[in-house]
Structure formats: C-alpha cells, structure tokens
Design a protein around this motif. Structure first.
Motif, PDB file in Angstrom:
ATOM      1  N   SER A 523      -5.721   0.141   1.725  1.00 43.49           N
ATOM      2  CA  SER A 523      -4.567   0.608   1.263  1.00 43.49           C
ATOM      3  C   SER A 523      -4.447   2.068   0.663  1.00 43.49           C
ATOM      4  O   SER A 523      -3.873   2.934   0.826  1.00 43.49           O
ATOM      5  CB  SER A 523      -3.864  -0.262   0.083  1.00 43.49           C
ATOM      6  N   LYS A 526      -4.799   4.487   3.413  1.00 45.13           N
ATOM      7  CA  LYS A 526      -3.631   4.731   4.110  1.00 45.13           C
ATOM      8  C   LYS A 526      -2.796   5.658   3.522  1.00 45.13           C
ATOM      9  O   LYS A 526      -2.066   6.437   4.038  1.00 45.13           O
ATOM     10  CB  LYS A 526      -2.631   3.405   4.329  1.00 45.13           C
ATOM     11  N   ARG A 527      -2.568   5.476   1.923  1.00 41.94           N
ATOM     12  CA  ARG A 527      -1.883   6.166   1.275  1.00 41.94           C
ATOM     13  C   ARG A 527      -2.543   7.946   1.127  1.00 41.94           C
ATOM     14  O   ARG A 527      -1.672   8.739   1.342  1.00 41.94           O
ATOM     15  CB  ARG A 527      -2.279   5.999  -0.257  1.00 41.94           C
ATOM     16  N   ASN A 536       5.583   9.462   6.169  1.00 42.76           N
ATOM     17  CA  ASN A 536       5.172   8.408   6.297  1.00 42.76           C
ATOM     18  C   ASN A 536       5.545   7.810   7.499  1.00 42.76           C
ATOM     19  O   ASN A 536       6.775   7.887   8.081  1.00 42.76           O
ATOM     20  CB  ASN A 536       5.902   7.242   5.149  1.00 42.76           C
ATOM     21  N   SER A 636      -9.569  -5.115   7.148  1.00 40.73           N
ATOM     22  CA  SER A 636      -9.233  -3.605   7.154  1.00 40.73           C
ATOM     23  C   SER A 636      -8.896  -3.365   8.747  1.00 40.73           C
ATOM     24  O   SER A 636      -8.105  -2.626   8.790  1.00 40.73           O
ATOM     25  CB  SER A 636     -10.335  -2.841   6.559  1.00 40.73           C
ATOM     26  N   GLY A 639      -5.218  -3.687   8.873  1.00 40.26           N
ATOM     27  CA  GLY A 639      -4.633  -2.632   8.468  1.00 40.26           C
ATOM     28  C   GLY A 639      -4.688  -1.170   9.270  1.00 40.26           C
ATOM     29  O   GLY A 639      -3.747  -0.518   9.303  1.00 40.26           O
TER      30      GLY A 639
END
Length: 734
Positions: A523, A526-527, A536, A636, A639
C-alpha cells in the motif's frame, strides 16, 4: 561489443527486453538440490567425512600437531602466566556479582578454560567469568531468595550450557547476526551500570538486599542512600585508593602498550599489597572490614543441578545467548587481526560443554572477559596453550595457595571488578557516533540501554531484540522511493533531486523502490508511486469510463460529432450526474475501456466538450526500477498486478527493469502474467526501456513515412533523443 576509449567505454548492442535476452542467451539448466538431496549428503558416510567431523569437533587436533614449539612456546608461557594471575583475581571479584563465596569464582576460571582448549576455535580469547554474565546469574540467585546460592548459580549455569549445546548441535550459530553491534553495546553498557551499582554495597560494606525484578537497580540505590551514613570508612578508602591506582596504571599500559614488553600486572601487585596490609594491620578485627575468609583447598564434589531451576529457562536462555554473543564478538576481532577462521556452531558447542562442566563443579556461567582476553593476546599468546597455562595458575591457587588470600578485603575485589568496567562504560560515546551515522542504530542503543536499566538484564535484552526486529520491519515497510532522471547525458540514471544537470525524457516517469515488496508495504508503494506520477490511475480510469458512457449516449442520440478539431457536442443543457453515469455499477468503471463500437477514436488528452470532463495525464510510459527489490511475496503480487493493470488500462505503458532471474521465475510460477500484464514489459536496464519507448513512439509517428525503414537512437549533446535514417539493425549507442 565493448570498445575501450581511454577512461571511457563504448557499448554497441541491441535493446534487450527480458524475453529478447532470454531468447538470444539461453540459460543452462541447473539442478537445484532438494531437501532430500541435502539429507542424503548429510547421512552419507565415508572415512574422509568421519575425519572431517572429528577434526571439527576437536579443533585442537588441527592446530596442536602444527604447533611451532620454538617460536610460540615462550610467548604462550609468558601470556599464560600473566593471564592466569588476572583470571584468579577476576574469578574472586566476579563471584561477588553472583553473590557466592569468592572461592567458587576460581572454579569458573578453571573448568571452562580446560574444556575450551579442546573444543574452542579461537586461539586468543580467555574463557572464564565475565561481569555482565555474572550479574545475570546473580539476578537469578537473588530471585531465589534464601535457597542455596551456590546450587542455584551452578544449576542455571548447567542449564545455560545445555541450551548452548543444543543450539550448537542444531547448527544455529548464525544467531549472532540477529544481535547488532548497537544492541550489544547498549546492553553491555547497561550491564556495566548494574555491576557498578551492585558493587557499591561491598565498597561501602552495607547490608543491601538483592533484587531481580524490574526497577531493581533503583531499589538497590534507594537502599544504599538510605543507610549511607553507616558506610565502613576503611573499606571505602581502600577501594578508592585501589581504583585510582588501577585506573592510572591501566592508562599507562594503554598509552605505552607498544613499548612495554608486557602490561604491568597492576591488579596482581595491588592485590598482594592489599592482602599484606590487611593481614599485617588486622583490618578484619581492627576496622571491622569484610574479608574473603576461609578458602577450602581442592575441588567440590561434582553434583547434578537442581531441577527446580527449569522454571528459569528464560533466564538461562538469555545467559546462554549473551555469553555466546560476547565471546563470539571478541573472538571475531582477534580472528580477523590474526587471519584465521572461527566456527560459530563449534563455539556454541565449546561454551555449552564448558558451562555444563563448570556448573557440575559448582562454578557459574563463563564467557570471555574483554580485559583478560586483551592481556592474553597482548602478552604474546599464540594458541590456547596460553589458556591452558592460565588454568594451571588458577589450579595452583585452588589446591595450594588459596589460603594466602583469606585476609583480602571484599571491597578490594569490588574495586577490581569496577576497574574492568572502563571499556564498557566508555561505550556511552557510541551514542554520538551512532546518531551521526545511523539514527535507527542510535535508537536501538538507547532503547536497549534504558530497557536493561529499568526492566533488568533479561527483559531488557528481550525488549532490545524486539525493537531491533521492529526497526527492520519499519525500514522495509516504509522504504525509500525516488524518481530517477538521466545524469551526464549517458546511460546513468540517478535521483533527480540530487543532481542539477538532469534530463527527464518527455512523457516518461522513472520510479525506483529500494526495498523488498511484500504484504506490509504494498500500500505504501502504491501511494508513493501515485505521488510520483501525479495522478491516481484508478481515478482516471473511472473518470474515463464515466465519460465513455456519456459519449456513447450522446453519439447514439446524434448529439456528438467527430470533426478535425475534435469532438463537438450539439446538445444544450446536458447535466453531469454521477448517479446517471455510474448507474449503480461501480465495478464496471474499473474495467478496461472499450471504444471498439464507436465510429471514431478518442484522444483523452485532447480538448473534449465542456460537458465531458476527464483529467489529462502528462505521461505515456512508466518505468519501475526494481533492481533493489530482492523479493516479492504472493500477497503483494496481487497488489502489484492491480497497479500495473490500472496504468495499462489508461494507455500508460509500464516497464519493469533490473529484476533478477529468480524474481521472474517466481512471477511465472505464481501465474502473474496474462493478456494484460505480459512478460514483455520486463527489460534488463532502464536505458533499454528508454530506448524501446522512443523507438516505439517514433514508429507510431512515422509509420506512414516509407522513406524511413529502421531507426537508430542516440543521446545527443543537449540530453535529448534524436533519430536518423539507418538501413541495418537497430542498435543502442551510449
């Protein structure tokens, strides 16, 4: 092809994707050993293997036959005599930390040394009592209260030896890698403070009860200060004189160590003087000082440890680990200095057997003393023959002349114990150095020190290890990510924030992650990626799918026309309603954009009708530098694949560079690739991906230009990319 040109080099090769490289350079098939293969090799018997095992279990069989009698014997004799004298005094002094009669400290200075000579791999460390370890054993003794102190100390030592022996048999000598230098330094400094406080009662001769629970150090200090007016002045003065003289002479030894043939044995000299003065002036009766007292000649009858000690297995484990880590750390220093190898697993076996034998003969836990090992090495010790001779000196004291030390004040032994703490107490200076070099290590040092001071040595060590492991997780959970750019107008790409002369290819973003990617940081990854590209992709995709629904509806009603200037809406008063656009089917907005049923193509970055609002994006290609990504877990992967799909669905080409073959093989095994995310997105280097992007974009622009057959790309003097006609194959020239 590589051509040297002075201090430069010129490389000419084709642009390699991972697939293209694999096709041109076939990997050799290697057989990777399975668990069964390892077991079969381990269980295989041969005379050579039996000899190897025997030599590894008894290292003395390796170095003793090669002993250089004429060159080493004299040095070992001098070293053994010097070390033996120090070992006698430290054994007596450190016995006070365990709260057992001083004579039992001699057992701890004898039996472990004899065992280590046969089983140890270090040639220079002096095995025996260590103040930190003695303090930890003393904490267990204090916890037991009125139970026989000698039996308790011997039992916990025996149990710690069993733990070390089991760890050695299991081959987990690598456990030392989980205890960093910062943690060991902070812990031993806190232990030195505990030792300092614990010896105050002997220096002042005050009846202070022992404590082993959290805040024990503060309870001892409170007890001391509440009755400090009852201190024995004779003991205090003797201790101060002893400390001052020992510190001064130790400084002289350190300053002139290269000029002195052997260090001045100040502890031995002062002990002889203090013993003589105490006996001559009858300090015991005249000034009511506490002396060593009766020392029985010979050895205690060996016995099995008390089984009640099994409930203290946690303390025994801490003692086993700390003793091994300290000894291994000191041994490693001398092994590097004198260029030989030490075996962590064999060291565990050696210390395990040493403590088992020592505990059986009523001794307490052994490791190595930094100062004693320094004496053994600095006085010319070449092998453990010096250690064996030092044990002989201790043996002589035990069986013959121990009675001569009976008038010696315990406060003198306490002063000698404090005199050996200087090196550990000076580790406070590590805080400043670590703060400049690594904030995490500094935090580990301070936290471990405070935890060991407040919670006690056992819990403090556990808390320090827990924090150290937590910092590792923290470092990987929040990795350093950066955006790269071309530096020096070559194939070098660095963090664009660090260099003024950079070039960023137009429409290309290069993002680097310097950490493994796993479930805890996907996460965060990704951020940081979204922050780097400035948008985004999931939001852009939803906006485009919403706009597409509206475009199809307007086109169906004939209210939208495609012209050379773009799309023109002929309807008036059309409202943008989210309810109308998503139609309660949010999941459709995350699917790939389907425009095949439209009679025209949509350029999402062009000017659309005012009633159709879609954010514009300024990149067409994204390069992910995974050269520092050592592994990726299955959690992951999902993701990461989702992130890649989001970019691909908004027509941003994604390329991954720098991965090793194992990384690729794992992705293939886990079914990572499909019709959207394909293995063709993987390239060997960033520059391969950059050149591929420019070739691809140039082909799209010039595909109707029949005068250009193939294109060659080079970096020009102003950092940009240009193309020229080229009739052969496509090459990369850097």
């Amino acid at each position: 092809m590589i051509e040297p040109m002075g201090n430069q080099y010129v490389v000419a090769r084709q642009v390699y994707s991972q697939n293209a490289f694999s096709e041109e350079h076939k990997k050799m098939k290697r057989h990777h050993k399975t668990l069964w293969d390892h077991l079969r090799i381990c269980c295989r018997c041969s005379s050579q293997k039996a000899k190897k095992i025997a030599l590894s279990l008894f290292p003395i069989a390796t170095w003793l036959p090669a002993y250089r009698l004429k060159e080493w014997l004299l040095s070992d004799i001098v070293s053994g005599l010097s070390t033996g004298l120090v070992a006698v005094l430290q054994g007596l002094a450190f016995a006070l930390l365990v709260d057992v009669p001083p004579s039992y400290g001699l057992y701890a200075a004898f039996f472990p040394v004899i065992v280590y000579v046969f089983f140890g791999t270090s040639r220079h460390i002096s095995t025996g009592p260590f103040p930190v370890l003695s303090m930890m054993v003393g904490a267990v003794v204090a916890k037991k209260g009125n139970i026989d102190h000698v039996t308790t100390a011997a039992s916990i030592t025996f149990l710690a030896g069993i733990i070390q022996l089991i760890l050695g048999i299991l081959g987990v000598g690598f456990i030392v890698i989980y205890l960093s230098e910062a943690l060991i330094s902070g812990f031993t400094t806190a232990a030195a403070v505990h030792v300092l406080v614990s010896q105050l009662k002997f220096i002042l001769q005050l009846p202070v009860p022992s404590h082993s629970d959290p805040f024990s150090l503060f309870k001892v200090l409170k007890s001391i200060f509440t009755q400090i007016q009852n201190s024995n002045i004779a003991d205090l003065v003797t201790s101060l004189i002893m400390l001052i003289i020992v510190f001064i002479v130790k400084e002289i030894n350190q300053k002139y160590k290269n000029k002195l043939p052997v260090p001045i044995p100040i502890e031995f000299i002062m002990t002889v003087i203090a013993t003589g003065v105490s006996y001559g002036f009858d300090f015991e009766h005249r000034f009511n000082v506490t002396v060593v007292g009766k020392m029985e000649s010979g050895f205690q009858t060996p016995s099995l440890p008390s089984m009640d000690i099994l409930q203290d297995i946690g303390d025994a484990f801490s003692i086993a680990i700390v003793g091994f880590v300290v000894a291994f750390s000191v041994a490693s220093v001398y092994a590097i200095k004198h260029d030989y190898h030490i075996d962590g697993n064999q060291e565990l076996l050696a210390f395990g057997l040493s403590n088992i034998v020592g505990g059986s003969f009523k001794g307490f836990a052994a490791s190595t003393s930094l100062s004693r090992s320094g004496v053994q090495e600095s006085t010319g010790g070449k092998t453990q023959i010096a250690g064996f001779l030092s044990a002989i000196i201790v043996l002589i004291v035990i069986v013959a002349i121990g009675f001569l030390l009976q008038p010696l004040q315990k406060s003198v032994l306490a002063a000698l114990a404090l005199g050996n703490l200087k090196g550990m107490l000076m580790q406070f200076t590590e805080v400043r150095r670590l703060w400049k070099k690594d904030k995490y290590d500094c935090l580990i040092w301070i936290f471990t020190f405070l935890a060991a001071i407040v919670l006690g040595l056992g819990l403090g060590l556990a808390a320090g290890v827990a924090l150290q492991l937590l910092t590792i997780v923290f470092r990987t959970q929040f990795p350093k990510c950066s955006t790269l750019a071309n530096v020096g107008r070559s194939n070098i790409y660095k963090n664009k924030k660090d260099y003024p002369d950079i070039y960023e290819p137009e429409g290309v973003k290069i993002f680097k992650c310097s950490s493994p990617i796993y479930f805890a940081n996907i996460s965060f990854f990704k951020r940081k990626l979204i922050d780097a590209v400035g948008f985004n992709p999931a939001r852009i995709l939803r906006k485009r799918n919403k706009a597409l629904k509206k475009i199809k509806k307007l086109e169906k009603k004939g209210q939208l026309q495609a012209t050379l200037k773009g799309l023109i809406c002929t309807a008036d008063g059309v409202k943008d309603s989210d309810d109308e656009l998503d139609n309660n089917q949010i999941e459709e907005l995350d699917q790939p954009i389907q425009t095949t049923d439209l009679p025209f193509q949509i350029d999402w970055n062009s000017d659309l009708p005012i009633i159709i609002q879609v954010p514009k994006i300024n990149i067409h290609s994204l390069i992910l530098d995974f050269s520092a990504v050592t592994f990726i877990d299955t959690s992951s992967m999902r993701g990461l694949k989702s992130i890649l799909q989001e970019f691909l669905r908004i027509n941003v080409d994604v390329y991954i560079v720098g991965t090793d073959d194992d990384f690729m093989e794992k992705l293939e095994r886990c079914g990572f690739f499909d019709h959207e995310v394909q293995s063709s997105i993987f390239f060997l280097t960033i520059h391969d991906a950059i050149l591929h992007i420019w070739m691809k974009k140039n082909y799209i622009i010039s595909k109707f230009n029949h005068n250009q057959e193939k294109v060659d790309f080079t970096i020009n003097t102003n950092g940009g990319l240009h193309n020229r006609d080229y009739q052969v194959s496509v090459e990369t020239k850097l």
